[in-house]
Design an enzyme around this catalytic site. Structure first.
Site, PDB file in Angstrom:
ATOM      1  N   SER A   1       0.832  -1.194   0.000  1.00 10.95           N
ATOM      2  CA  SER A   1       0.000   0.000   0.000  1.00 10.95           C
ATOM      3  C   SER A   1       0.870   1.248   0.000  1.00 10.95           C
ATOM      4  CB  SER A   1      -0.899  -0.024   1.244  1.00 10.95           C
ATOM      5  OG  SER A   1      -1.831   1.024   1.193  1.00 10.95           O
ATOM      6  N   ASP A   2       0.303   2.338  -0.482  1.00  8.88           N
ATOM      7  CA  ASP A   2       0.980   3.628  -0.430  1.00  8.88           C
ATOM      8  C   ASP A   2      -0.072   4.722  -0.307  1.00  8.88           C
ATOM      9  OD1 ASP A   2       3.812   4.836  -0.822  1.00  8.88           O
ATOM     10  OD2 ASP A   2       2.484   6.122  -1.995  1.00  8.88           O
ATOM     11  N   THR A   3       0.258   5.765   0.456  1.00  8.82           N
ATOM     12  CA  THR A   3      -0.666   6.877   0.709  1.00  8.82           C
ATOM     13  C   THR A   3       0.028   8.196   0.415  1.00  8.82           C
ATOM     14  OG1 THR A   3      -1.784   5.624   2.459  1.00  8.82           O
ATOM     15  CG2 THR A   3      -2.110   8.007   2.475  1.00  8.82           C
TER      16      THR A   3
END
Length: 194
Positions: free
Chosen positions: A77-79
């Site tokens: 995941s990446d934000t």
């Protein structure tokens, strides 16, 4: 069929050391292990904008895991925080954190999180967006938050679940958990459909 039953014999691996992502994935009732992946997180800022940034980085993380086995399911995941056409990632120091939060003060910004699910023969990346409106924050409030909560491991230099979220978030349109770093509702559906 519940996910706990569906993935009973699957080795779920969360490729993240984020305590928030660990907490959120555990909240879905799944058993998993965690690993840390080192990837080059640079990207062409002229080409990649908004959720295209997080989609690229999440997929890069999934591809970086080269030891995948037939029974593995990798979750990466990446934000990022997107405001005024700019991506705010993690702050390196106190002044950078101040500058980021000051840019968010009194404005609405987007929080994009992308998730990649990868098995030995399938890979899917999906994204979610949440609009967050901050009230006007004083310098005193911003520095109090930075000095007491040290938000250097968070996109946009803030954690919505911390003090600044209690006092600064006026409105939110979308998933709260997405802002924390994992759109659990979308992840649940994607795992059900896998």
């Amino acid at each position: 069929m519940l996910l706990t039953e569906k993935f009973r014999d699957t080795n779920i691996i969360l490729a993240s050391q984020s305590p928030r992502r660990k907490e959120l994935l555990a909240g879905l009732g799944l058993s998993f292990s965690t690993i840390s992946l080192d990837i080059d997180e640079t990207f062409d800022r002229d080409i990649y904008k908004a959720e295209k940034i997080t989609e690229l980085l999440s997929a890069k993380k999934a591809q970086a895991y080269t030891a995948i086995q037939p029974n593995d399911l990798i979750i990466t995941s990446d934000t990022t925080v997107w405001v005024d056409g700019e991506s705010l990632e993690k702050a390196e120091n106190r002044e950078e954190a101040y500058e980021m939060i000051k840019k968010l003060s009194g404005k609405t910004h987007s929080v994009y999180t992308s998730v990649t699910i990868r098995t030995i023969d399938k890979e899917k990346t999906f994204s979610d967006e949440t609009l967050v409106t901050f009230s006007d924050l004083s310098d005193e409030e911003i520095y109090f938050y930075i000095d007491n909560y040290k938000p250097y491991d968070k996109a946009g230099a803030y954690g919505v679940q911390e003090w600044i979220g209690y006092i600064g978030v006026e409105n939110m349109n979308g998933s709260y958990f997405n802002v924390m770093g994992l759109p659990t509702h979308k992840l649940y559906q994607e795992l059900k459909n896998l």
